[in-house]
Design an enzyme around this catalytic site. Structure first.
Site, short mmCIF file in Angstrom:
data_model
loop_
_atom_site.label_atom_id
_atom_site.label_comp_id
_atom_site.label_asym_id
_atom_site.label_seq_id
_atom_site.Cartn_x
_atom_site.Cartn_y
_atom_site.Cartn_z
N TYR A 274 17.16 -0.16 -31.60
CA TYR A 274 17.57 0.24 -32.95
C TYR A 274 18.73 1.24 -32.95
O TYR A 274 19.53 1.28 -33.87
CB TYR A 274 16.41 0.96 -33.63
CG TYR A 274 15.23 0.10 -34.03
CD1 TYR A 274 15.39 -0.96 -34.92
CD2 TYR A 274 13.96 0.38 -33.56
CE1 TYR A 274 14.29 -1.72 -35.31
CE2 TYR A 274 12.87 -0.37 -33.96
CZ TYR A 274 13.04 -1.43 -34.83
OH TYR A 274 11.96 -2.17 -35.22
N THR A 305 17.57 -8.95 -31.65
CA THR A 305 17.51 -7.58 -32.17
C THR A 305 16.07 -7.09 -32.13
O THR A 305 15.14 -7.89 -32.07
CB THR A 305 17.90 -7.50 -33.66
OG1 THR A 305 16.99 -8.33 -34.41
CG2 THR A 305 19.33 -7.92 -33.90
N ASP A 306 15.89 -5.78 -32.21
CA ASP A 306 14.58 -5.26 -32.54
C ASP A 306 14.37 -5.55 -34.03
O ASP A 306 15.33 -5.83 -34.77
CB ASP A 306 14.45 -3.76 -32.23
CG ASP A 306 12.98 -3.33 -32.15
OD1 ASP A 306 12.11 -4.10 -32.58
OD2 ASP A 306 12.72 -2.21 -31.67
N TRP A 307 13.12 -5.48 -34.45
CA TRP A 307 12.76 -5.96 -35.80
C TRP A 307 13.46 -5.19 -36.93
O TRP A 307 13.36 -3.98 -37.03
CB TRP A 307 11.24 -5.90 -35.93
CG TRP A 307 10.60 -7.23 -35.58
CD1 TRP A 307 9.66 -7.87 -36.32
CD2 TRP A 307 10.85 -8.09 -34.46
NE1 TRP A 307 9.34 -9.09 -35.72
CE2 TRP A 307 10.05 -9.24 -34.59
CE3 TRP A 307 11.72 -8.02 -33.36
CZ2 TRP A 307 10.06 -10.29 -33.67
CZ3 TRP A 307 11.73 -9.06 -32.45
CH2 TRP A 307 10.92 -10.17 -32.61
#
Ligand code: BGC
Length: 773
Positions: A274, A305-307
């Site tokens: 992030y 990506t991260d969430w």
């Protein structure tokens, strides 16, 4: 099994009617499939299915505030025609149910092109899915294995592989394709909320454990997502805090573990983090995702990506972040508009699609694997029981307090068991790393299973209190795991329990998890007043009647122990050990298993001794950035170079036996150095020892050079009393390199290198010097 609701976009339907044979993924060459895709389909393919949701609010100060799905955007979408209408239809599919309930996310299905969604699920302490489903009978519990820090504390790559081979089997048998793990960010500080998921303050230990982890999972024909790439060392303002650090610290400390894991274990996917790294979001960071990861290390998988990490979907693709999870409508918008207005080269989008498809074809979904939904949970429970024991670290054991069977009343030992955690162990941390297991074994149960008697009056008071306290709290959920507060003890109660018992055991616990960091306050990093009072009371009363006290620490991290370290007779750091933890602990306490774990981080005398303390979680009172002023001097590199006294050094751990190190030899084998050492069990019981190889590099002007850096480690097999084993610790020439800032490349400094074989960072057993010209 639920059938996903699939809605074919209008453009798709038009395309179907005027094409005789549409290339199919899995049958036709990937390039043919890509050539047949519309721009909207490509964009839909690289953005996950959760498009209606909004970005969580904890963004770092100064970052743009993302509005929820706006009326304006809705209105715009409502007017779309043809391919744009398809775009609208895609959004409708955000209501699609996941193939595996409770998994973290999946792709958009494009049946026209034979594209089936593959399923991503957390990680890392086991598979995280919903244990029961609304519309489907049966149970879908998973095994909660020991957390990352416990695995790292085992320093045992074979064990880690065994654990993750079992874990990966659950991924496969429950119908998922990729496990979102391992998580290997550096323990820059003991206060990071997710340290329990992460491995170590040292990148070689983290990288080697991660390699083993990945190999075990992927041996099942499912993938991993190695995370969080990179420099994600805090939860405070995690959605955008700028980690400011030198290229050398980046390469030598924060990326090294990833580099080892990528080169040794070929993870199918990587998850970007992030945070920002030197001003640019990790998911938009071309330097990280393309120059280093692909061009330099040769990574062949894809990056997700991260969430909900997003600022601009087109920039993410351009940087080399292929998949955007779980996907927002803005990312779709960014990508489609980016290609249309020329700011995103469609070839880059094609490349992302290609990378994802290559991985998809390796997944069980594409092999039409008939998963059973019935992994062998009983067999896996045995694996986790043993694994948790392997990571436990014996910190103190005065006068052979442990194992319990060495107490006078060997066959009939009775324990006064204190601490609410003894009756409700914390077996994993909170957040995405928490596993939906169907039971956990507490310490009172584990001891009873092992035939140890408890003082029942005390045990009953504690269990009633613990149950009542837990009943007041919300049930375990994603963000919160209930923790029973400590119970106040009276002198009379303690005396009575001790009078009935041979020994006292007290457990102290700490919960931590995703979304928040720990703090240097009482009840968190520091002991609470009640914990302190209870521990003092139990120790003084026990010692007054000649009985001993064992302190067990049940946490994925560490606490301030220096003020109380002299009170108990033995201290066992038991970490968070997964669902069988009570049994695992009993195995170690009774001596069925001899502890052989060693600390993967330094235990400082006080928090302010850590080199990151001044700049964590922010610098200069500004929460939008953290300056990594300590540079490469992280953890033991700092303590050993500055000669700062620590409570327990990195790599430290006792055993119920003793070991002797002998006959260190260094042989040059081609481009590598092979260091051998013979370890002998000099005590009375069987045990295992972890040997560590540190290197002290030559001094170079203008370079902060750590006094020692871990380069290799190895663990003996179970050595019987008197038995010896020769261990080999190999260093490749490139392992000796230093990041040379001036040249912006790795280089090997000429001079003398000290090779030190050690039992821990402060206990060098033998040393030799090699010279490199
Ligand atoms: C976490 C990741 C996790 C993802 C999916 C994020 O909040 O940072 O580690 O894999 O969610 O659950």
């Amino acid at each position: 099994m639920r059938t996903p609701l699939l809605i074919l976009p209008l453009a798709t339907m038009l395309a179907t009617s005027c094409t005789t044979k549409t290339p199919q993924l899995g049958t036709d060459p990937i390039d043919d499939v890509i050539a047949a895709m519309t721009l909207e389909e490509k964009a839909a393919f690289v953005v996950g299915t959760e498009r209606m949701k909004v970005t969580p609010p904890d963004r770092a100060p100064g970052m743009p505030v993302r509005e929820p799905f706006s009326d304006e955007l809705k209105a715009k979408l409502a007017q779309c025609k043809d391919s744009a209408e398809a775009y609208d239809m895609m959004i409708a599919t955000s209501l699609v149910q996941g193939k595996v309930a409770g998994s973290a996310g999946q792709h958009y299905a494009l049946p026209r092109l034979g594209i089936e969604p593959i399923v991503y699920a957390d990680g890392p302490a086991g598979l995280r899915i919903d244990p029961v489903r609304k519309d489907e009978p049966g149970e879908f519990y998973c095994t909660a294995f020991p957390v990352g820090a416990t695995l790292a504390a085992s320093w045992d790559v074979d064990l880690v592989k065994e654990v993750t081979t079992a874990m990966g089997n659950e991924v496969l048998e429950y119908g998922a394709d990729v496990l979102l793990a391992p998580a290997i960010n550096i323990h820059r500080t003991p206060l990071c909320g997710r340290n329990f998921e992460y491995y170590s303050e040292d990148p070689v230990l983290a990288g080697k454990i991660a390699s083993a982890y990945i190999q075990g999972i992927q041996s099942n024909g499912v993938g991993v997502s190695l995370k969080h790439f990179a420099v994600n060392n805090q939860e405070t303002c995690r959605n955008g805090v700028d980690a400011r650090l030198s290229e050398r610290a980046l390469r030598e400390i924060y990326l090294k573990g990833f580099e080892i894991a990528v080169k040794e274990a070929d993870p199918w996917t990587i998850m970007s983090s992030y945070n920002k790294v030197n001003g640019t979001l990790a998911s938009e960071n071309h330097h990280l995702l393309t120059e280093i990861l692909r061009d330099d290390w040769g990574f062949g998988g894809f990056v997700m990506t991260d969430w909900w990490a997003e600022e601009n979907g087109a920039r993410q693709i351009a940087a080399g972040n292929d998949l955007q999870m779980p996907g927002t409508v803005r990312q779709l918008d960014d990508i489609i508009n980016g290609v249309k207005d020329g700011s995103l080269d469609e070839k880059l989008l094609d490349e992302s699609v290609r990378r994802i498809m290559k991985v998809m074809l390796r997944c069980p979904t594409y092999h039409h694997y008939a998963y059973s939904n019935q992994p062998d949970l009983e067999a896996h429970a045995k694996v986790t029981r043993q694994a948790a024991t392997d990571g436990m670290v014996l910190l103190k054991n005065d006068a052979k307090t442990l194992p319990l069977k060495s107490q006078p009343s060997t066959l009939n030992i009775k324990v006064a068991l204190f601490g609410t955690a003894s009756y409700d162990l914390l077996v994993g941390g909170s957040g995405s790393g928490n596993v939906n297991r169907n039971y956990k074994v507490s310490l009172d149960e584990g001891l009873k299973n092992a035939g140890v008697q408890l003082d029942e009056t005390l045990a009953k008071t504690y269990s009633d209190y613990t149950d009542a306290e837990l009943a007041k709290q919300p049930k375990e959920n994603f963000w919160t795991i209930p923790v029973a507060p400590e119970m106040p003890l009276s002198k009379q109660q303690v005396k009575a329990a001790l009078a009935q018992s041979d020994i006292a055991i007290m457990t102290l616990s700490r919960m931590a998890g995703e979304g928040g960091d720990r703090k240097e306050v009482k009840g968190d990093y520091l002991l609470s007043d009640l914990e302190l009072a209870n521990l003092r009371l139990v120790c003084s009363e026990a010692h007054a009647v000649g009985k001993k006290v064992v302190l067990i620490l049940n946490m994925g991290n560490i606490i301030d122990l220096a003020p109380v370290v002299d009170l108990p007779d033995a201290i066992l750091h038991a970490w968070m050990g997964g669902q069988e933890m009570g049994n695992s602990l009993a195995d170690v306490l009774t001596g069925k298993v001899n502890p052989s774990g060693k600390l993967p981080m330094t235990w400082a005398m006080k928090y302010s001794d850590y080199s990151s303390a001044k700049n964590f979680p922010e610098s200069d009172g500004d929460a939008s950035y953290a300056r990594y002023e300590e540079d490469v001097m992280v953890g033991y590199r700092h303590f050993t170079t500055q000669g700062i006294k620590v409570l327990y050094p990195f790599g430290y751990g006792l055993s119920y036996t003793t070991f002797e190190y002998d006959d260190m030899q260094v042989k040059k084998q081609g481009d590598a150095y092979e260091v051998t050492v013979t370890i002998k069990n000099t005590g009375n019981v069987a045990g295992r020892e972890v040997a560590q190889l540190y290197v002290g590099k030559p001094k170079a002007e203008g370079y902060l050079m750590p006094a020692q850096e871990l380069k290799a480690f190895a663990k003996t097999s179970l050595l019987q009393p008197g038995e010896s084993q020769q261990l080999t610790l190999t260093i490749k020439r490139e392992d000796l390199s230093t990041w040379i800032e001036d040249n912006n490349e790795w280089g090997i400094l000429s001079g003398e290198y000290r090779l030190m074989v050690a039992a821990n960072a402060n206990d060098v057993k033998a040393e030799k010097t090699i010279t490199i010209k």
